[in-house]
Design a protein around this motif. Sequence first.
Motif, PDB file in Angstrom:
ATOM      1  N   PRO A   1       0.811  -1.228   0.000  1.00  0.00           N
ATOM      2  CA  PRO A   1       0.000   0.000   0.000  1.00  0.00           C
ATOM      3  C   PRO A   1       0.844   1.279   0.000  1.00  0.00           C
ATOM      4  CG  PRO A   1      -0.889  -1.591   1.556  1.00  0.00           C
ATOM      5  CD  PRO A   1       0.425  -2.135   1.094  1.00  0.00           C
ATOM      6  N   LEU A   2       1.971   1.299   0.688  1.00  0.00           N
ATOM      7  CA  LEU A   2       2.823   2.482   0.715  1.00  0.00           C
ATOM      8  C   LEU A   2       3.412   2.778  -0.652  1.00  0.00           C
ATOM      9  CD1 LEU A   2       4.721   1.935   4.085  1.00  0.00           C
ATOM     10  CD2 LEU A   2       3.093   3.760   3.589  1.00  0.00           C
ATOM     11  N   VAL A   3       3.670   1.736  -1.444  1.00  0.00           N
ATOM     12  CA  VAL A   3       4.208   1.924  -2.787  1.00  0.00           C
ATOM     13  C   VAL A   3       3.119   2.361  -3.754  1.00  0.00           C
ATOM     14  CG1 VAL A   3       5.274   0.762  -4.756  1.00  0.00           C
ATOM     15  CG2 VAL A   3       6.088   0.292  -2.449  1.00  0.00           C
ATOM     16  N   GLU A   4       1.965   1.744  -3.648  1.00  0.00           N
ATOM     17  CA  GLU A   4       0.896   1.998  -4.615  1.00  0.00           C
ATOM     18  C   GLU A   4       0.230   3.353  -4.436  1.00  0.00           C
ATOM     19  OE1 GLU A   4      -1.787  -1.263  -4.286  1.00  0.00           O
ATOM     20  OE2 GLU A   4      -0.570  -2.583  -5.569  1.00  0.00           O
ATOM     21  N   ASP A   5       0.222   3.883  -3.222  1.00  0.00           N
ATOM     22  CA  ASP A   5      -0.484   5.134  -2.946  1.00  0.00           C
ATOM     23  C   ASP A   5       0.490   6.155  -2.357  1.00  0.00           C
ATOM     24  OD1 ASP A   5      -2.131   7.197  -2.240  1.00  0.00           O
ATOM     25  OD2 ASP A   5      -3.519   5.994  -1.040  1.00  0.00           O
TER      26      ASP A   5
ATOM     27  N   ALA B   1       0.077   9.130  -1.490  1.00  0.00           N
ATOM     28  CA  ALA B   1      -0.533   9.879  -0.382  1.00  0.00           C
ATOM     29  C   ALA B   1      -0.409   9.092   0.919  1.00  0.00           C
ATOM     30  CB  ALA B   1      -2.003  10.182  -0.678  1.00  0.00           C
ATOM     31  N   LEU B   2      -0.450   7.776   0.807  1.00  0.00           N
ATOM     32  CA  LEU B   2      -0.315   6.951   2.000  1.00  0.00           C
ATOM     33  C   LEU B   2       1.120   7.004   2.526  1.00  0.00           C
ATOM     34  CD1 LEU B   2      -2.338   5.252   3.571  1.00  0.00           C
ATOM     35  CD2 LEU B   2      -1.476   3.231   2.387  1.00  0.00           C
ATOM     36  N   LEU B   3       2.097   7.169   1.643  1.00  0.00           N
ATOM     37  CA  LEU B   3       3.471   7.334   2.100  1.00  0.00           C
ATOM     38  C   LEU B   3       3.626   8.652   2.847  1.00  0.00           C
ATOM     39  CD1 LEU B   3       6.359   6.332   2.294  1.00  0.00           C
ATOM     40  CD2 LEU B   3       6.794   7.307   0.027  1.00  0.00           C
ATOM     41  N   ASP B   4       2.886   9.677   2.406  1.00  0.00           N
ATOM     42  CA  ASP B   4       2.915  10.958   3.119  1.00  0.00           C
ATOM     43  C   ASP B   4       2.385  10.809   4.540  1.00  0.00           C
ATOM     44  OD1 ASP B   4       3.954  12.290   0.949  1.00  0.00           O
ATOM     45  OD2 ASP B   4       2.017  12.996   0.221  1.00  0.00           O
ATOM     46  N   SER B   5       1.207  10.232   4.680  1.00  0.00           N
ATOM     47  CA  SER B   5       0.637  10.065   6.022  1.00  0.00           C
ATOM     48  C   SER B   5       1.429   9.036   6.821  1.00  0.00           C
ATOM     49  CB  SER B   5      -0.838   9.654   5.939  1.00  0.00           C
ATOM     50  OG  SER B   5      -0.988   8.385   5.317  1.00  0.00           O
ATOM     51  N   GLY B   6       1.935   8.012   6.128  1.00  0.00           N
ATOM     52  CA  GLY B   6       2.753   7.011   6.813  1.00  0.00           C
ATOM     53  C   GLY B   6       4.034   7.606   7.377  1.00  0.00           C
ATOM     54  N   THR B   7       4.622   8.556   6.661  1.00  0.00           N
ATOM     55  CA  THR B   7       5.812   9.234   7.160  1.00  0.00           C
ATOM     56  C   THR B   7       5.532   9.918   8.484  1.00  0.00           C
ATOM     57  OG1 THR B   7       6.740   9.580   4.947  1.00  0.00           O
ATOM     58  CG2 THR B   7       7.466  11.094   6.690  1.00  0.00           C
ATOM     59  N   GLU B   8       4.391  10.600   8.567  1.00  0.00           N
ATOM     60  CA  GLU B   8       4.040  11.284   9.812  1.00  0.00           C
ATOM     61  C   GLU B   8       3.784  10.293  10.938  1.00  0.00           C
ATOM     62  OE1 GLU B   8       4.492  14.556   9.781  1.00  0.00           O
ATOM     63  OE2 GLU B   8       5.021  14.111   7.700  1.00  0.00           O
ATOM     64  N   GLU B   9       3.238   9.123  10.604  1.00  0.00           N
ATOM     65  CA  GLU B   9       2.989   8.126  11.639  1.00  0.00           C
ATOM     66  C   GLU B   9       4.283   7.463  12.098  1.00  0.00           C
ATOM     67  OE1 GLU B   9       0.049   5.830  14.036  1.00  0.00           O
ATOM     68  OE2 GLU B   9       0.690   7.866  13.522  1.00  0.00           O
TER      69      GLU B   9
ATOM     70  N   VAL C   1      -1.452   3.834   9.602  1.00  0.00           N
ATOM     71  CA  VAL C   1      -0.733   4.428   8.485  1.00  0.00           C
ATOM     72  C   VAL C   1      -1.407   5.677   7.938  1.00  0.00           C
ATOM     73  CG1 VAL C   1      -1.832   2.997   6.714  1.00  0.00           C
ATOM     74  CG2 VAL C   1       0.506   3.856   6.350  1.00  0.00           C
ATOM     75  N   ASP C   2      -2.734   5.752   8.019  1.00  0.00           N
ATOM     76  CA  ASP C   2      -3.444   6.923   7.503  1.00  0.00           C
ATOM     77  C   ASP C   2      -4.019   7.772   8.634  1.00  0.00           C
ATOM     78  OD1 ASP C   2      -5.327   5.080   8.306  1.00  0.00           O
ATOM     79  OD2 ASP C   2      -6.588   5.262   6.522  1.00  0.00           O
ATOM     80  N   ARG C   3      -3.363   7.771   9.774  1.00  0.00           N
ATOM     81  CA  ARG C   3      -3.850   8.540  10.924  1.00  0.00           C
ATOM     82  C   ARG C   3      -4.043  10.010  10.541  1.00  0.00           C
ATOM     83  NH1 ARG C   3      -3.757   7.924  16.475  1.00  0.00           N
ATOM     84  NH2 ARG C   3      -2.501   6.003  16.340  1.00  0.00           N
TER      85      ARG C   3
ATOM     86  N   LYS D   1      11.299   9.757   2.725  1.00  0.00           N
ATOM     87  CA  LYS D   1      10.345   9.283   1.722  1.00  0.00           C
ATOM     88  C   LYS D   1      11.052   8.673   0.519  1.00  0.00           C
ATOM     89  CE  LYS D   1       6.728  12.635   2.847  1.00  0.00           C
ATOM     90  NZ  LYS D   1       5.959  13.807   2.347  1.00  0.00           N
ATOM     91  N   GLU D   2      12.117   9.318   0.052  1.00  0.00           N
ATOM     92  CA  GLU D   2      12.833   8.780  -1.105  1.00  0.00           C
ATOM     93  C   GLU D   2      13.502   7.450  -0.759  1.00  0.00           C
ATOM     94  OE1 GLU D   2      14.214   8.378  -4.953  1.00  0.00           O
ATOM     95  OE2 GLU D   2      12.690   9.755  -4.138  1.00  0.00           O
TER      96      GLU D   2
END
Length: 422
Positions: free
Chosen positions: A280-284, A286-294, A348-350, A376-377
């Motif tokens: 999911p983090l690869v496919e979306d 936006a989810l990597l953005d929210s996942g980074t914050e989590e 992950v999407d908190r 992120k990179e």
Amino acid sequence: MTVGNAGEGRQMDGQPERRVRRPLIDFDHYRQRSLSESDTAWRRAREQSPVAWTEANGGHWVVSGYREVASAFKNWEAFSSARTEPEFSSLSVGSLRIAPLYPEELDPPAWQPLRRIVNELLSPGAVRRLQPRVAYWVTYYIDQVIESGQSEMAADIACPVPAAVALELLGFPQSDWERISNAFHGTASLDRQTVDFAQAVEDLDWVSTRIREELSERRRNPRDDAMSFIVSHEVDGRPISPSDAEALVLLVVGGGVDTTTSLTSAALVHLNRYPELREPLVEDPALLDSGTEEFLRMYPPARTHARIAARDTELGGCPIAKGDRVLLSEVSACHDEGAFADAGRFIVDRFPNRHAAFGLGIHRCPGSHLARAQFKETMRQVLTRMPDYVVDPGQITEYPNWSSIGGWARIPATFTPGRRLL
């Protein structure tokens, strides 16, 4: 144990006095030798009292609740960052006392001109311009291991990437990078009783010498790099002093080399335990953005910061006397159930996610934009180029102390070999 709460009395005019609390807890953040021990100790501190006094390490206040930590971070007038007791600083390593980290350890008005330089150097626009170099170095270091199908991910990826980005930005010769990186990473990740730790401490002194040498060269022969940018500035109408310039470079090096390493190593270990999160983090994006914050909330790289009470004040109903030492915990604030529902679980999407991983107020981490970009990179490339990596749990090694910075010293992994991109 919680003792010492004062009761309610009567003022001379007959009105009830405000309740004054001085909870006492048995707490020493230097005892925490693992992530589990650290999280457990901070949870118990929050449960006993979000603000409490400990006699450990000469006596100081322990602030563990989100609301109280945020309030103290934002109230720089009452809770000073100026270093007055080096032995309480997280930058005291062994017998070595590292010079004050300006502007992190200054208050206004002296804080403002130096912070302005760092803000400009690490602004969102500056980080966007750096993105190609971030991508290059992530690609480069993954290329070094991708064909072998195995990696010690802390030493091969998590540690060298942020070091390369920060040290290239500053303008250090590449021949210095490994030793500088190892000095900072070693003092955080090695047992203090080892010869290797002693060598890392010695190397920190060498780093200070190299900073002075490079800045002296930039004054004579400016280049297109951050050290030249720093020495070109004026402070209060005068050329920036050598000591202030050195402190700013040390801030960028110290803040850029091992803190992002800590976050990246935490995420790599977490995604080994919960591999279902990877796709999911690869496919979306936006989810990597929210996942980074989590990830930042769950595993803040800087777990604590010290402050000194600049005046008599109150926090969480407790009387703080001028001169009292105060320990603020970002990690405890980030795990406070009163601020984050189901705080012990990675979501992950908190949203919202108003974590305190970069601190709050005027001393909020100026490198936060660069840290996010690097993280992120790195995660994007790891999850696309070695998506099936598996960490050997029997060989993984945590930092030996989680008092101020936590992380993993060794993350040995195997994966399906891939191809180089550079």
